[in-house]
Write an enzyme that holds these catalytic residues in place. Structure first.
Site, PDB file in Angstrom:
ATOM      1  N   THR A  51       0.858  -1.196   0.000  1.00 30.61           N
ATOM      2  CA  THR A  51       0.000   0.000   0.000  1.00 30.61           C
ATOM      3  C   THR A  51       0.892   1.244   0.000  1.00 30.61           C
ATOM      4  O   THR A  51       2.115   1.150   0.179  1.00 30.61           O
ATOM      5  CB  THR A  51      -0.898   0.049   1.275  1.00 30.61           C
ATOM      6  OG1 THR A  51      -0.068  -0.025   2.427  1.00 30.61           O
ATOM      7  CG2 THR A  51      -1.922  -1.067   1.325  1.00 30.61           C
ATOM      8  N   GLY A  52       0.273   2.398  -0.178  1.00 36.43           N
ATOM      9  CA  GLY A  52       0.952   3.683   0.005  1.00 36.43           C
ATOM     10  C   GLY A  52       2.210   3.852  -0.823  1.00 36.43           C
ATOM     11  O   GLY A  52       2.279   3.442  -1.992  1.00 36.43           O
TER      12      GLY A  52
ATOM     13  N   PHE B 155       2.574  -7.172   5.134  1.00 37.38           N
ATOM     14  CA  PHE B 155       1.855  -7.881   6.189  1.00 37.38           C
ATOM     15  C   PHE B 155       0.371  -7.637   5.969  1.00 37.38           C
ATOM     16  O   PHE B 155      -0.139  -6.598   6.373  1.00 37.38           O
ATOM     17  CB  PHE B 155       2.297  -7.340   7.547  1.00 37.38           C
ATOM     18  CG  PHE B 155       2.184  -8.326   8.675  1.00 37.38           C
ATOM     19  CD1 PHE B 155       1.661  -9.596   8.480  1.00 37.38           C
ATOM     20  CD2 PHE B 155       2.612  -7.994   9.956  1.00 37.38           C
ATOM     21  CE1 PHE B 155       1.571 -10.507   9.511  1.00 37.38           C
ATOM     22  CE2 PHE B 155       2.530  -8.901  11.008  1.00 37.38           C
ATOM     23  CZ  PHE B 155       2.010 -10.153  10.778  1.00 37.38           C
ATOM     24  N   GLU B 156      -0.284  -8.548   5.295  1.00 40.04           N
ATOM     25  CA  GLU B 156      -1.678  -8.324   4.911  1.00 40.04           C
ATOM     26  C   GLU B 156      -2.538  -9.541   5.232  1.00 40.04           C
ATOM     27  O   GLU B 156      -2.045 -10.662   5.293  1.00 40.04           O
ATOM     28  CB  GLU B 156      -1.759  -8.001   3.408  1.00 40.04           C
ATOM     29  CG  GLU B 156      -0.977  -6.751   2.992  1.00 40.04           C
ATOM     30  CD  GLU B 156      -1.541  -5.444   3.543  1.00 40.04           C
ATOM     31  OE1 GLU B 156      -2.660  -5.445   4.096  1.00 40.04           O
ATOM     32  OE2 GLU B 156      -0.841  -4.416   3.425  1.00 40.04           O
TER      33      GLU B 156
ATOM     34  N   ALA C  76       7.870  -8.397   8.594  1.00 42.85           N
ATOM     35  CA  ALA C  76       9.183  -7.991   8.076  1.00 42.85           C
ATOM     36  C   ALA C  76      10.199  -7.746   9.190  1.00 42.85           C
ATOM     37  O   ALA C  76      11.401  -7.755   8.946  1.00 42.85           O
ATOM     38  CB  ALA C  76       9.038  -6.718   7.241  1.00 42.85           C
TER      39      ALA C  76
ATOM     40  N   LEU D  98       8.056   0.676   5.554  1.00 47.94           N
ATOM     41  CA  LEU D  98       7.126   0.118   6.548  1.00 47.94           C
ATOM     42  C   LEU D  98       6.468   1.233   7.352  1.00 47.94           C
ATOM     43  O   LEU D  98       7.112   2.232   7.675  1.00 47.94           O
ATOM     44  CB  LEU D  98       7.859  -0.789   7.536  1.00 47.94           C
ATOM     45  CG  LEU D  98       8.482  -2.081   7.017  1.00 47.94           C
ATOM     46  CD1 LEU D  98       9.082  -2.860   8.178  1.00 47.94           C
ATOM     47  CD2 LEU D  98       7.468  -2.928   6.290  1.00 47.94           C
ATOM     48  N   ALA D  99       5.206   1.057   7.652  1.00 47.79           N
ATOM     49  CA  ALA D  99       4.534   1.915   8.640  1.00 47.79           C
ATOM     50  C   ALA D  99       3.755   0.955   9.520  1.00 47.79           C
ATOM     51  O   ALA D  99       2.875   0.248   9.034  1.00 47.79           O
ATOM     52  CB  ALA D  99       3.608   2.906   7.956  1.00 47.79           C
TER      53      ALA D  99
ATOM     54  N   TYR E 128       4.344  15.873  14.814  1.00 45.89           N
ATOM     55  CA  TYR E 128       5.102  15.092  13.833  1.00 45.89           C
ATOM     56  C   TYR E 128       6.610  15.319  13.968  1.00 45.89           C
ATOM     57  O   TYR E 128       7.296  14.598  14.673  1.00 45.89           O
ATOM     58  CB  TYR E 128       4.604  15.334  12.390  1.00 45.89           C
ATOM     59  CG  TYR E 128       4.998  14.162  11.525  1.00 45.89           C
ATOM     60  CD1 TYR E 128       4.110  13.128  11.250  1.00 45.89           C
ATOM     61  CD2 TYR E 128       6.302  14.033  11.053  1.00 45.89           C
ATOM     62  CE1 TYR E 128       4.504  12.002  10.538  1.00 45.89           C
ATOM     63  CE2 TYR E 128       6.710  12.919  10.336  1.00 45.89           C
ATOM     64  CZ  TYR E 128       5.805  11.908  10.076  1.00 45.89           C
ATOM     65  OH  TYR E 128       6.213  10.795   9.377  1.00 45.89           O
TER      66      TYR E 128
HETATM   67  P1  NAD Z   1       1.034   2.461   4.466  1.00 50.62           P
HETATM   68  O1  NAD Z   1       0.274   2.194   5.723  1.00 50.62           O
HETATM   69  O2  NAD Z   1       0.255   2.726   3.241  1.00 50.62           O
HETATM   70  O3  NAD Z   1       2.034   1.233   4.132  1.00 50.62           O
HETATM   71  C1  NAD Z   1       2.676   0.479   5.093  1.00 50.62           C
HETATM   72  C2  NAD Z   1       3.261  -0.782   4.481  1.00 50.62           C
HETATM   73  O4  NAD Z   1       3.986  -1.472   5.520  1.00 50.62           O
HETATM   74  C3  NAD Z   1       2.230  -1.795   3.948  1.00 50.62           C
HETATM   75  O5  NAD Z   1       2.728  -2.427   2.794  1.00 50.62           O
HETATM   76  C4  NAD Z   1       2.144  -2.836   5.089  1.00 50.62           C
HETATM   77  O6  NAD Z   1       1.757  -4.152   4.664  1.00 50.62           O
HETATM   78  C5  NAD Z   1       3.585  -2.833   5.538  1.00 50.62           C
HETATM   79  N1  NAD Z   1       3.787  -3.351   6.898  1.00 50.62           N
HETATM   80  C6  NAD Z   1       3.385  -2.825   8.081  1.00 50.62           C
HETATM   81  N2  NAD Z   1       3.814  -3.583   9.104  1.00 50.62           N
HETATM   82  C7  NAD Z   1       4.525  -4.606   8.558  1.00 50.62           C
HETATM   83  C8  NAD Z   1       5.232  -5.714   9.083  1.00 50.62           C
HETATM   84  N3  NAD Z   1       5.332  -5.930  10.395  1.00 50.62           N
HETATM   85  N4  NAD Z   1       5.812  -6.566   8.213  1.00 50.62           N
HETATM   86  C9  NAD Z   1       5.736  -6.387   6.869  1.00 50.62           C
HETATM   87  N5  NAD Z   1       5.099  -5.333   6.314  1.00 50.62           N
HETATM   88  C10 NAD Z   1       4.497  -4.466   7.150  1.00 50.62           C
HETATM   89  O7  NAD Z   1       2.024   3.651   4.828  1.00 50.62           O
HETATM   90  P2  NAD Z   1       2.728   4.845   4.004  1.00 50.62           P
HETATM   91  O8  NAD Z   1       2.034   6.106   4.352  1.00 50.62           O
HETATM   92  O9  NAD Z   1       2.945   4.486   2.589  1.00 50.62           O
HETATM   93  O10 NAD Z   1       4.126   4.881   4.780  1.00 50.62           O
HETATM   94  C11 NAD Z   1       5.320   4.330   4.261  1.00 50.62           C
HETATM   95  C12 NAD Z   1       6.490   5.210   4.685  1.00 50.62           C
HETATM   96  O11 NAD Z   1       6.344   6.501   4.069  1.00 50.62           O
HETATM   97  C13 NAD Z   1       6.536   5.469   6.194  1.00 50.62           C
HETATM   98  O12 NAD Z   1       7.883   5.495   6.615  1.00 50.62           O
HETATM   99  C14 NAD Z   1       5.941   6.856   6.332  1.00 50.62           C
HETATM  100  O13 NAD Z   1       6.347   7.543   7.490  1.00 50.62           O
HETATM  101  C15 NAD Z   1       6.485   7.504   5.064  1.00 50.62           C
HETATM  102  N6  NAD Z   1       5.793   8.753   4.634  1.00 50.62           N
HETATM  103  C16 NAD Z   1       4.440   8.780   4.515  1.00 50.62           C
HETATM  104  C17 NAD Z   1       3.829   9.988   4.144  1.00 50.62           C
HETATM  105  C18 NAD Z   1       2.324  10.074   4.010  1.00 50.62           C
HETATM  106  O14 NAD Z   1       1.805  11.205   3.902  1.00 50.62           O
HETATM  107  N7  NAD Z   1       1.622   8.968   3.985  1.00 50.62           N
HETATM  108  C19 NAD Z   1       4.612  11.136   3.866  1.00 50.62           C
HETATM  109  C20 NAD Z   1       5.991  11.036   3.944  1.00 50.62           C
HETATM  110  C21 NAD Z   1       6.583   9.839   4.353  1.00 50.62           C
END
Ligand code: NAD
Length: 398
Positions: A51-52, A74-75, A112, A139-140, A235
């Site tokens: 995702t994301g 992790f889905e 992970a 990862l988040a 933040y």
């Molecule tokens: P998201 O929730 O969309 O994605 C998280 C991903 O991590 C998913 O693929 C999930 O399956 C995976 N995951 C979570 N726990 C796991 C585990 N234990 N094992 C394996 N996989 C696991 O999040 P996102 O917003 O895309 O965030 C990703 C990164 O980008 C983060 O570091 C976040 O801080 C950073 N970020 C996000 C934004 C924003 O606005 N969303 C902005 C800047 C930076």
């Protein structure tokens, strides 16, 4: 069955397989339309790829660079008539599209953070891919069990040093209201760093290096966020900000340890977008709603895939050197942070309230992006048609 959105707070507990597949295809089209990154990576590992930002990174690696990809996530699969999580359907749809395009795509679903997952990935990479030239760490997660001690840490979103109160939007009730958040204790800071900091990224890189799975001149990248001052207490200067600072530390260590291979680790500061992770942060959804209105008006709006296309094409690849900001990080948050954009947000911020939420911000855009994360409200999908959540988009051998 007919699958409808069931929103509980900042998550939707259902997801639509066909809507998720259409989202993945839409992102693939954006990556393809942006033109091939000729000197892009060829073998890419994405940790957090469902995702994301991680999903978009995998899509851009495969369809914007022609890379073979391995994804870790992790889905939840579908069971007893309950739909799978959106990331599960996204991963399945990605694999189908990659196969059609003749690209290798391997995946593993599980934790992970565990040693077991790292070992399994190493085994698969050795057999199926060979040395990696780009590792994306995206990862988040709200928690992490450190496999070396067995201790479980929980991350939190709290200010440090003093309590914080701000406007926020309750996305369940569409209400702008004030929230107060008490400051973090020492354990909160430490735990958030353990979950969202750089330790696990370093462990992944050590594990790949020990197994000769890093190519010469490899790159690795983790994602960070800075954002506007209104969100800093929660933040940048809060517990999550400390974890993000730890990514900078980890990047230096990884680059230093891999200097013989000329391997480099980077932190990229990305813009605020609607993802499952960002919708859980207080204050941020309200800021995003205002930001989107202004950036859409100015014609500079970007979602995950547009950000990642730009990151790969104009920052990580495409020139002999990687352009870094004064802080040593890569910045693709440049359009969000333009003074005229931030001044416009700052002007609206004090005046926004429930009554003018839709007029002064793109709250509708926020809400539709949120539902889209789970495959709902996607153009071209007939949601009145029966779907079997277990067979519509089955996962692979994960
Ligand atoms: P998201 O929730 O969309 O994605 C998280 C991903 O991590 C998913 O693929 C999930 O399956 C995976 N995951 C979570 N726990 C796991 C585990 N234990 N094992 C394996 N996989 C696991 O999040 P996102 O917003 O895309 O965030 C990703 C990164 O980008 C983060 O570091 C976040 O801080 C950073 N970020 C996000 C934004 C924003 O606005 N969303 C902005 C800047 C930076």
């Amino acid at each position: 069955m007919i699958i409808e959105p069931k929103v509980r707070g900042f998550v939707c507990v259902t997801s639509h397989p066909e809507g998720c597949a259409a989202n993945v295809k839409e992102q693939i089209e954006v990556a393809q339309a942006s033109g091939k990154v000729t000197d892009g990576p060829k073998r890419v590992l994405v940790i957090g790829s469902s995702t994301g930002y991680g999903l978009s990174s995998r899509i851009q690696a495969a369809f914007g660079c022609g890379a073979d990809t391995f994804g870790v996530f992790f889905e939840r699969p579908a069971s007893n008539g309950r739909p799978a999580s959106a990331g599960y359907y996204n991963a399945a749809a990605f694999e189908q599209e990659a196969q059609k395009a003749g690209l290798y795509a391997g995946s593993l679903n599980g934790d992970a953070f565990s040693d077991e997952m790292k070992e399994k990935v190493v085994e698969r990479l050795k057999k199926e891919m060979g040395p990696i030239d780009l590792v994306v760490y995206s990862l988040a997660s709200p928690r992490r069990t450190d496999p070396r001690t067995g201790e479980t840490f929980k991350s939190c979103l709290k200010p440090i040093g003093q309590s914080f109160s701000s406007k926020t939007v309750d996305t369940d009730k569409d209400l702008v209201h004030e929230i107060g958040i008490e400051p973090a204790g020492d354990t909160d800071v430490h735990s958030t760093i353990k979950v969202m900091g750089g330790e696990d990224w370093e462990r992944w890189m050590e594990c790949l290096a020990e197994n000769d799975l890093l190519a010469d001149n490899f790159k690795t990248i983790a994602y960070s966020y800075i954002g506007p001052e209104v969100t800093w207490p929660i933040y940048k200067n809060g517990t999550i900000g400390k974890a993000k600072e730890d990514l900078d530390r980890a990047a230096s260590v990884i680059s230093e340890k891999n200097s013989a291979k000329s391997g480099k680790a980077y932190v990229a500061v990305n813009k605020a977008v609607v993802t499952q992770a960002s919708s859980a942060i207080p204050v941020v959804p309200l800021y995003i709603s205002i930001l989107f209105k202004i950036m859409k008006e100015q014609g500079t709006h970007e979602g995950c895939i547009e950000q990642i296309v730009r990151l790969f094409r104009d920052r990580l690849y495409g020139s002999d050197s990687v352009e870094l900001g004064d802080d040593g990080r890569i910045h693709v948050d440049d359009l969000e942070m333009k003074p005229e954009i931030q001044e416009a947000v700052a002007k609206i911020w004090p005046t926004i309230e429930t009554e003018n939420l839709r007029e002064l911000s793109d709250y509708e855009g926020y809400q539709s992006d949120f539902l889209k994360l789970f495959g709902f409200g996607v153009e071209g999908i007939d949601y009145t048609v029966d779907v079997d959540p277990e067979t519509a988009l089955p996962g692979g051998n994960w």
